[in-house]
Every structure is written in structure tokens, then in C-alpha cells.
Design a protein around this motif. Structure first.
Motif, PDB file in Angstrom:
ATOM      1  N   SER A   2       0.832  -1.212   0.000  1.00 21.41           N
ATOM      2  CA  SER A   2       0.000   0.000   0.000  1.00 21.41           C
ATOM      3  C   SER A   2       0.864   1.259   0.000  1.00 21.41           C
ATOM      4  CB  SER A   2      -0.936  -0.001   1.211  1.00 21.41           C
ATOM      5  OG  SER A   2      -1.870  -1.046   1.128  1.00 21.41           O
TER       6      SER A   2
ATOM      7  N   ASP B 283      -4.474   0.063   7.050  1.00 21.57           N
ATOM      8  CA  ASP B 283      -5.671  -0.698   6.703  1.00 21.57           C
ATOM      9  C   ASP B 283      -5.886  -0.673   5.190  1.00 21.57           C
ATOM     10  OD1 ASP B 283      -6.726   1.794   6.063  1.00 21.57           O
ATOM     11  OD2 ASP B 283      -7.951   1.941   7.875  1.00 21.57           O
ATOM     12  N   ALA B 284      -7.048  -1.195   4.767  1.00 21.81           N
ATOM     13  CA  ALA B 284      -7.312  -1.323   3.336  1.00 21.81           C
ATOM     14  C   ALA B 284      -7.391   0.021   2.642  1.00 21.81           C
ATOM     15  CB  ALA B 284      -8.616  -2.097   3.115  1.00 21.81           C
ATOM     16  N   ASN B 285      -7.688   1.107   3.377  1.00 28.16           N
ATOM     17  CA  ASN B 285      -7.771   2.440   2.781  1.00 28.16           C
ATOM     18  C   ASN B 285      -6.452   3.194   2.866  1.00 28.16           C
ATOM     19  OD1 ASN B 285     -10.529   2.231   2.119  1.00 28.16           O
ATOM     20  ND2 ASN B 285     -11.107   2.739   4.225  1.00 28.16           N
TER      21      ASN B 285
ATOM     22  N   THR C  79      -4.839   3.934   5.789  1.00 30.24           N
ATOM     23  CA  THR C  79      -4.710   4.678   7.041  1.00 30.24           C
ATOM     24  C   THR C  79      -3.967   3.824   8.059  1.00 30.24           C
ATOM     25  OG1 THR C  79      -6.786   5.832   6.604  1.00 30.24           O
ATOM     26  CG2 THR C  79      -5.972   5.870   8.864  1.00 30.24           C
TER      27      THR C  79
ATOM     28  N   ASP D 127      -6.703  15.123  -0.157  1.00 35.12           N
ATOM     29  CA  ASP D 127      -7.612  13.972  -0.081  1.00 35.12           C
ATOM     30  C   ASP D 127      -7.356  13.115  -1.312  1.00 35.12           C
ATOM     31  OD1 ASP D 127      -9.604  12.141   0.318  1.00 35.12           O
ATOM     32  OD2 ASP D 127     -11.253  13.494  -0.180  1.00 35.12           O
TER      33      ASP D 127
ATOM     34  N   ASN E 128      -7.222   9.798  -1.626  1.00 29.93           N
ATOM     35  CA  ASN E 128      -7.999   8.567  -1.800  1.00 29.93           C
ATOM     36  C   ASN E 128      -9.493   8.821  -1.883  1.00 29.93           C
ATOM     37  OD1 ASN E 128      -8.425   9.314   0.844  1.00 29.93           O
ATOM     38  ND2 ASN E 128      -8.150   7.263   1.695  1.00 29.93           N
TER      39      ASN E 128
ATOM     40  N   ASP F 154     -11.854   9.936   0.058  1.00 33.68           N
ATOM     41  CA  ASP F 154     -12.778   9.468   1.089  1.00 33.68           C
ATOM     42  C   ASP F 154     -13.459  10.623   1.808  1.00 33.68           C
ATOM     43  OD1 ASP F 154     -10.669  10.506   2.502  1.00 33.68           O
ATOM     44  OD2 ASP F 154     -10.373   8.760   3.787  1.00 33.68           O
TER      45      ASP F 154
ATOM     46  N   ASN G  79      -3.127   8.991   6.680  1.00 32.85           N
ATOM     47  CA  ASN G  79      -3.417   8.149   5.512  1.00 32.85           C
ATOM     48  C   ASN G  79      -2.252   8.272   4.544  1.00 32.85           C
ATOM     49  OD1 ASN G  79      -4.586   7.946   2.544  1.00 32.85           O
ATOM     50  ND2 ASN G  79      -5.920   6.743   3.870  1.00 32.85           N
TER      51      ASN G  79
ATOM     52  N   TYR H 252      -1.911   7.612   1.390  1.00 35.29           N
ATOM     53  CA  TYR H 252      -2.209   8.206   0.085  1.00 35.29           C
ATOM     54  C   TYR H 252      -2.299   9.725   0.204  1.00 35.29           C
ATOM     55  CZ  TYR H 252      -3.219   3.472  -1.547  1.00 35.29           C
ATOM     56  OH  TYR H 252      -3.111   2.156  -1.889  1.00 35.29           O
ATOM     57  N   ASP H 253      -3.035  10.216   1.219  1.00 36.66           N
ATOM     58  CA  ASP H 253      -3.146  11.660   1.423  1.00 36.66           C
ATOM     59  C   ASP H 253      -1.774  12.272   1.727  1.00 36.66           C
ATOM     60  OD1 ASP H 253      -5.783  11.087   1.132  1.00 36.66           O
ATOM     61  OD2 ASP H 253      -6.409  11.698   3.129  1.00 36.66           O
TER      62      ASP H 253
END
Length: 602
Positions: free
Chosen positions: A102, A145-147, A149, A201, A203, A205, A212, A214-215
């Protein structure tokens, strides 16, 4: 020499001279194309060798010059698993070269996104990987986690000026859980004030979360590309890294990992990445709450060797000599296990309701709110919930209320409505629909649960208009006194050439001049001479029957509408025609001669 230097690097030495020498050796032996870091303070930092002894100010630093991991990569070129080395023998370092799935995806996505919007920056994802390694050990070894974070917030030490920059609290503890001083937060270690400007932001969400990956990776890439930097140029690359943490040692460490990842890396499962240990402030791993589980303690000191306790020494004895006296071996003393101190859990940031973060409601909808009677308003009252820094806030409940003497209502007939702000912090009221009343009223927007002043919208309802009225067909209107006009009267209303439904048209029976209502002559039912009628869906009105009255003469039926429409129809009332008395006709006799009148006697 290289093995000795490698051991020193892996021990995480923080001296500026050692790191500079290591990087120079690395450049000479493994990466001849690399240009050594500046030594003349040209990069805006202290001279190499000055160390990190002075308390930095934190100005212009994404992390507030928080401590970072000083562990350096292996001097050997990493190879991807399953790919034979080009030159043998090569000692591979798959554990160090592996990046959690990830985390790697977040770095590569950030590179693609920023290259599409700022191609001149030439951002390589390996630079984000180098910073992520130094700042958080790739999000604590990919514990996300899957997102994307982090399973637990990554929070650095308080920036209280004790060896670090001194930065008082700027986020009320929302991100870092500290209301006294700021702390660097997340896998890319942004201080809250910097995140307020650069947070993303990535991802989608609906929130900008520094924890997070990605962020955080997207925000870090944009931060590094600021000021029109071209990271393909060594000078701009150095400036970008120093803007993240103003330390020459930090620059050297990041560059080492950046070039290490450029030479090869591979993906490993989330949660299996290698966790670094040594930190720039010399406090070790335990002071930086990155690992989410305790690391394995160092091996204990082994017991004494038998030779050191007087036990028998192996080996033959001399021939013919005295035999060696054998003493029973002494039982070794059990090693003392050092106490294991569990890592300190980072403080959990308090959950702050979205309404508490709102500093003001900004008006989004522009222009006047107007509508004609019995129609919908083209615009809706719209506001944006913003915090003190002007950033939008998601999930805020906004209450809209219609006030004033009006029959305007929201959809469904209510005078109040509550709407929750979306990802852009915007809330729009339901559609307003005007009633039959004209005039002005207000719509107030307030934050539910906050005692803030309301944001007020002024609205107006006007009459429907027609700029032209015309009779539809028909003969001239005439009638005799005492009768009813037999012809029906129908009038069409238009506005700018289009049919005008719902327009209130006033019909007045006036005198022959058409200037004032007549006091005698024709009238509607019950002697009424003024009526207000509304046009139907086709812009038509049909007048009721008109009574001629008892006074003959010329009259005018005058019709007017808001918007300037007017028409006049002539009414003629005639007196009845006199009927003459019939003349008696003489009777004739049977002989054809006039019959004489009978005598009086007869």
C-alpha cells in the motif's frame, strides 16, 4: 574499509562528519554519477559537521525539524527477488529494499498525479520513498488498513524547544492530541500547521488525513515541488529535501535511501516492512511511537565459557607426562534478562465534532434570490463551513429557516430544513417555492450545536407579469338596456411574446373615456364593475356575463396587467325601439260594397 564503514552506518551514527564520509564513499564506490552534498552552506543549512546540536527554529520545515531515523541503507546494490544479479557475487538486501504494497502504491500514485499537473517538477516516487523511510519506516513497516490509514496514529515528540523547534499548538490537538505544542503526524510527519496548507484527499474518502499514506504522499509530493522546483536538478533536489527538515545529516540520509531505491526495490506485504531503530536525537526507537508492536529485545549476554570457569581444556596431553587433574564443570550462571519496557502508546487524538471546528459560514450562492408568485426560485441559499484556516469541514449540520410574513416554503411545504455539508464543506438549502404572496423575506443559515451568528439571505417574491393583453376574436359588444351582452369575452396575456400564465388581470367597466369606473350602465353580477381574474395555464381569461343595465350609451371594458399589458373593449348599450299601434282594417260586405255602420238603433 567498506565493511567497516557499513558497520558504522548501520549503527546509525549521527555525527555530521561520519555521515558525510559515508555518503562520499557511497558516491565513489557505488554511484559515481552522484554529486556530493554541499559543504559550503549553499543549501541553506549549517555546514557539514556542525551536527544537530542547535535547536532549529522550524521555520519553513514540513516536520518542524522533528527527529528522524538515521539508519542508512546497505552499500550493496539491491536485487529484486527472482532476478539473477548482473555481476556476481552480489550480496542482496531484500529486506531493506522491500516496500509495503500500500505504501509503494501511494508513492507511485502521487508521482503519476503530480507529473500530470506539474510535469516540470520531475518528481520521482523514490524520493517520497526515501523520505517515508527516514520519517516513519514506511508507515511503521506498512501497518495500514485497506484504505491506507495507519492502524495507529504516528505521532512524534512534542516540539517544545528541547532539542527541537518550539512550535506552540496550532490545531487544538485535533491531529496530534497535544493542545500545548505541535507534534509531527503521520507516515510523512507533517506538523499540523503545514498540513493545514498542504493536506490532500488523495484517496477521495472525503477527508484530508495526515495518517493516511495516500493523502500524506500526495501532500509531500506537492510540498517538495513548491516554488517551481525541478527535482531533476541537484540544487533544487537538495533545497526540496532541506525544506522538509533543515539538517545536512537529514539531507544525506534521505539522498542515500533515494538512490538506494533507484537502484532497485520490490513490493512486500503490508505490515512486513523493516522497522528502523536509531533516531537522530539519540533516544533510540522507544521514543518515537512508530512500531505498533514491541520489537524483539537484544539477545542476552551468554554465560562464561567452560575454559573461563576452570573446566577441562580439550586436547591431548603430553606422552608420559602427568595426567591432567579434571575438576567437575561449574554450572554457568543463568543470564539476567533485561526488563522489557513496552513501547509507549501515542496519545489518541480526541474526537472533535465537526461543528466545533467551524469558524465561519461563507456565502456560496451569488446574486439575488427572486421568484414570481407560485414558482420555484432558480437559486438556493448555499453556504460553506470553514475552519479558522479557511479549510472546508465535512459533516457539519446546517439549519436553514424561512422567516418573515411569506407563504414561500421549502420542498415538501416546510419552513425549516437541515442539510449536512459534503466533502467540499458546502450545504445547499432545498428548493424554495413561492406562494401567492408578494414581498420580501429572509432565510437564515446556522450551525446546529453552535451559538454562532446566523448567515442571512434576503429573498423577494414579485407578481407575474404580462406586457400585452389582447381580446381573442368575437364581434363588437352591444346589447339593449335591460338585457345581457350575448357575446363572450376572452383575453390572452403574453410577456415578451410568450404566454403568461398565472397573471392577475384587472377588468374595469368604465365610462366612455375609459378613465374611471362607470357609476351606471353595464356591470357584472350584483352591480360589480371591477374584477380581478387570473390567467390560466395558456395565459387566457374568460370574463363572466356582462349586464347591459338600464342606461343607454357608450362604455369601455378596460383590462390591465402587471408588466404594462392593457387592452380596451367598447361596450354599446342601445335603448329599445318603440313599437307602433296597429291600424284597424275595414270589413267588407258580401256584395263587395262597404257595409254601412249599424244605426244606433240597431
Amino acid at each position: 574499509m567498506s565493511a567497516h564503514l557499513g558497520r558504522r552506518l548501520r549503527k546509525g551514527a549521527t555525527s555530521g562528519a561520519v555521515v558525510a564520509a559515508a555518503v562520499a564513499a557511497l558516491a565513489a564506490s557505488q554511484a559515481p554519477e552522484m554529486t556530493p552534498p554541499p559543504t559550503d552552506n549553499a543549501g541553506g543549512d549549517r555546514a557539514i559537521g556542525a551536527g544537530d546540536t542547535a535547536s532549529p527554529s522550524g521555520d519553513g520545515s514540513a516536520t518542524g525539524n522533528s527527529p528522524y531515523y538515521t539508519e542508512l541503507p546497505s552499500l550493496n546494490t539491491p536485487n529484486k527477488p527472482g532476478v539473477p544479479p548482473v555481476q556476481l557475487p552480489v550480496i542482496t538486501g531484500p529486506a531493506q529494499a522491500g516496500i509495503p504494497a500500500s505504501v509503494l502504491a501511494a508513492y507511485q500514485r502521487a508521482e503519476q498525479s503530480i507529473r500530470s499537473t506539474a510535469p516540470g517538477c520531475n518528481l520521482p516516487w523514490q524520493l517520497l520513498a526515501g523520505i517515508g523511510k527516514v520519517e516513519s519506516g514506511q508507515a511503521s513497516g506498512g501497518r495500514v488498513d485497506a484504505n491506507g490509514t495507519t492502524l495507529k496514529p504516528i505521532v512524534g515528540p512534542a516540539l517544545n524547544g528541547n532539542g527541537f523547534a518550539e512550535i506552540t499548538d496550532t490545531d487544538d490537538g485535533v491531529y496530534d492530541g497535544d493542545r500545548t505544542h505541535d507534534r509531527a503526524v503521520g507516515p510523512m510527519q507533517f506538523i499540523p500547521s503545514t498540513w493545514a496548507t498542504w493536506g490532500q484527499d488523495a484517496n477521495s474518502d472525503g477527508k484530508k488525513d495526515p495518517n493516511n499514506i495516500y493523502d500524506a504522499a500526495q501532500a509531500a509530493g506537492l510540498y517538495l515541488c513548491a516554488n517551481d522546483r525541478n527535482l531533476a536538478l541537484k540544487a533544487d533536489l537538495d533545497r526540496a529535501i532541506l525544506s522538509y527538515n533543515r539538517s545536512t545529516e537529514y539531507l544525506n540520509t534521505v539522498i542515500s535511501w533515494f538512490e538506494y531505491y533507484q537502484r532497485g526495490t520490490h513490493q512486500v506485504p503490508d505490515g512486513t516492512g523493516v522497522l528502523p531503530v536509531d533516531r537522530s536525537d539519540g533516544r533510540g526507537q522507544g521514543n518515537r511511537p512508530l512500531p505498533t508492536s514491541p520489537l524483539t529485545p537484544a539477545p542476552t549476554t551468554p554465560g562464561p565459557k567452560p575454559s573461563e570457569t576452570g573446566g577441562p581444556k580439550p586436547g591431548p596431553t603430553k606422552p608420559g607426562g602427568p595426567s591432567e587433574v579434571t575438576t567437575p564443570p561449574t554450572k554457568p550462571t543463568p543470564p539476567v534478562k533485561p526488563p522489557v519496557t513496552p513501547p509507549t502508546k501515542p496519545p489518541v487524538p480526541p474526537v472533535v465534532p465537526p461543528a466545533v471546528k467551524v469558524a465561519r459560514l461563507a456565502v456560496v450562492s451569488s446574486g439575488p434570490l427572486t421568484a414570481t408568485t407560485e414558482s420555484a426560485f432558480a437559486k438556493a441559499p448555499t453556504v460553506a463551513a470553514l475552519d479558522a484556516a479557511g479549510a472546508p469541514i465535512t459533516g457539519v449540520s446546517i439549519r436553514f429557516e424561512i422567516t418573515g410574513t411569506t407563504d414561500t416554503r421549502f420542498s415538501g411545504g416546510a419552513t425549516t430544513a437541515t442539510v449536512t455539508t459534503g466533502s467540499a464543506g458546502i450545504a445547499a438549502a432545498p428548493t424554495l417555492r413561492a406562494g401567492e404572496k408578494t414581498g420580501s423575506f429572509t432565510v437564515k443559515a446556522t450551525v446546529v450545536g453552535r451559538g454562532m451568528d446566523a448567515t442571512v439571505f434576503n429573498a423577494t417574491v414579485t407578481e407575474r407579469q404580462a406586457d400585452a393583453l389582447a381580446r381573442v376574436g368575437g364581434d363588437p359588444l352591444s346589447a339593449t338596456t335591460g338585457t345581457t351582452f350575448g357575446q363572450s369575452v376572452q383575453v390572452k396575456a403574453t410577456d415578451k411574446g410568450a404566454l403568461a400564465p398565472g397573471v392577475l388581470v384587472t377588468a374595469v367597466i368604465a365610462d366612455s373615456t375609459g378613465t374611471k369606473e362607470s357609476v351606471d350602465g353595464p356591470s357584472f353580477k350584483d352591480g360589480v364593475r371591477t374584477l380581478v381574474l387570473k390567467t390560466d395555464g395558456n395565459g387566457l381569461i374568460s370574463l363572466p356575463a356582462i349586464l347591459a343595465g338600464d342606461k343607454a350609451g357608450e362604455y369601455v371594458l378596460r383590462l390591465t396587467a402587471p408588466g404594462g399589458g392593457v387592452t380596451e373593449i367598447k361596450l354599446t348599450v342601445d335603448a329599445p325601439t318603440a313599437t307602433p299601434s296597429p291600424t284597424p282594417e275595414p270589413t267588407s260586405s258580401g256584395t263587395g260594397s262597404p257595409e254601412a255602420s249599424p244605426s244606433p238603433s240597431a
